[in-house]
Design an enzyme around this catalytic site. Structure first.
Site, PDB file in Angstrom:
ATOM      1  N   HIS A 222       0.819  -1.216   0.000  1.00  0.00           N
ATOM      2  CA  HIS A 222       0.000   0.000   0.000  1.00  0.00           C
ATOM      3  C   HIS A 222       0.854   1.268   0.000  1.00  0.00           C
ATOM      4  CE1 HIS A 222       0.443   0.006   4.530  1.00  0.00           C
ATOM      5  NE2 HIS A 222       0.476   1.297   4.315  1.00  0.00           N
TER       6      HIS A 222
ATOM      7  N   ASP B  74       0.050  -7.531   1.581  1.00  0.00           N
ATOM      8  CA  ASP B  74       0.490  -6.133   1.669  1.00  0.00           C
ATOM      9  C   ASP B  74       2.010  -6.042   1.748  1.00  0.00           C
ATOM     10  OD1 ASP B  74       0.368  -3.425   1.680  1.00  0.00           O
ATOM     11  OD2 ASP B  74      -0.457  -3.214   3.693  1.00  0.00           O
TER      12      ASP B  74
ATOM     13  N   SER C  49       4.639   2.185   8.181  1.00  0.00           N
ATOM     14  CA  SER C  49       4.363   1.123   7.210  1.00  0.00           C
ATOM     15  C   SER C  49       5.633   0.728   6.468  1.00  0.00           C
ATOM     16  CB  SER C  49       3.304   1.581   6.217  1.00  0.00           C
ATOM     17  OG  SER C  49       2.072   1.798   6.859  1.00  0.00           O
TER      18      SER C  49
END
Length: 280
Positions: free
Chosen positions: A129, A160, A233
């Protein structure tokens, strides 16, 4: 004699008056020049109204700048982030943490920034993402400029996870090892290094909680008792051996000891094995 003397005196008076007139006339020119110069200076100087407007604009701009700083400051430095930053400074004094940091990269794009880490030969692991639908993706190693343009090498959107490739031009840059020998266990102490919020190269620590099921994911995620923020992230979860055991991708709330706690969620490296084996 008296008439002659009177005539001479009259003539002297006429000469004296003429010379005085001449001197006054000759002295007038510099005086006129001085007045003219003063008039020119007055024309160059801004009128009082123009000065007032300029000063008012400068005061307004300064006040707006200070206002923006004061409004933005609490978003960066608050009761949640300040202890986190102090802890990062403490952890980062360790030599091993400094070494890990050299392999942690910032991933920038037209949509924002995230974190990744270099595993060898220009291959960068991050979250899918972080890079999906980006107009461009740039990888920035610490203390190096400019960044490297990155291309997507492999990805698993359901997990992901994405693996990027950058051309290092034959240069060898620091990397971090993937843990392949010792499996993780609940309660293990770990470090998380990333680029959260408006910061970069921030080190945190925590403990592994264990696997938790996550809706719409094919496999459970690894929960971590550590502070995780936006921008984390793609951050590596590093064990005490200095190897990566998981990759941070989100946060959640868990029931814990009769209450709710915020926890980080990460993808275990075992789930990424198929992707990693594609790397030379």
């Amino acid at each position: 004699m008296d008439r002659e003397k009177e005539g001479t005196e009259a003539e002297d008076k006429r000469v004296s008056v003429a010379e005085t007139d001449k001197q006054m006339h000759e002295g007038a020119a510099p005086l006129e020049d001085d007045i003219w110069m003063e008039e020119e200076d007055d024309e160059d100087a801004p009128p009082p109204r123009r000065k007032w407007i300029r000063n008012a604009v400068l005061v307004f701009l300064a006040a707006a700048l200070v206002g923006n700083i004061l409004a933005f400051w609490p978003r960066i430095y608050n009761r949640e982030t300040l202890p986190f930053l102090f802890k990062s400074g403490e952890i980062s004094s360790r030599e091993d943490i400094q070494g890990y940091k050299e392999a942690i990269v910032q991933i920038g794009s037209d949509k924002g920034k995230g974190t990744g880490f270099h595993i060898s030969n220009g291959y960068i692991v991050t979250n899918y993402h972080v890079i999906v639908d980006n107009a461009f993706t740039v990888v920035q190693f610490p203390d190096r400029s400019p960044g490297y343009e990155a291309e997507l090498e492999a990805a698993d959107p359901e997990l992901d996870i994405a693996i990027l490739k950058v051309d290092l031009g034959g240069e060898e840059l620091p990397y971090i090892e993937i843990e392949r020998e010792r499996p993780w266990e609940a309660g293990d102490s770990v470090f998380v290094i990333g680029n959260p919020l408006y910061f970069s190269q921030i080190a945190g620590e925590g403990k592994l909680i264990g696997l938790v099921p996550i809706r719409n994911r094919p496999k459970p995620a690894l929960a971590i008792d550590a502070q995780i923020f936006k921008g984390h992230s793609g951050s590596p979860v590093i064990n005490e051996r200095g190897n990566v055991v998981a990759v941070v991708y989100a946060t959640t709330e868990l029931d814990r000891e009769g209450g709710r706690m915020k926890a980080g969620l990460a993808v275990p490296v075992d789930d990424m094995d198929d992707l990693l084996r594609r790397m030379p």
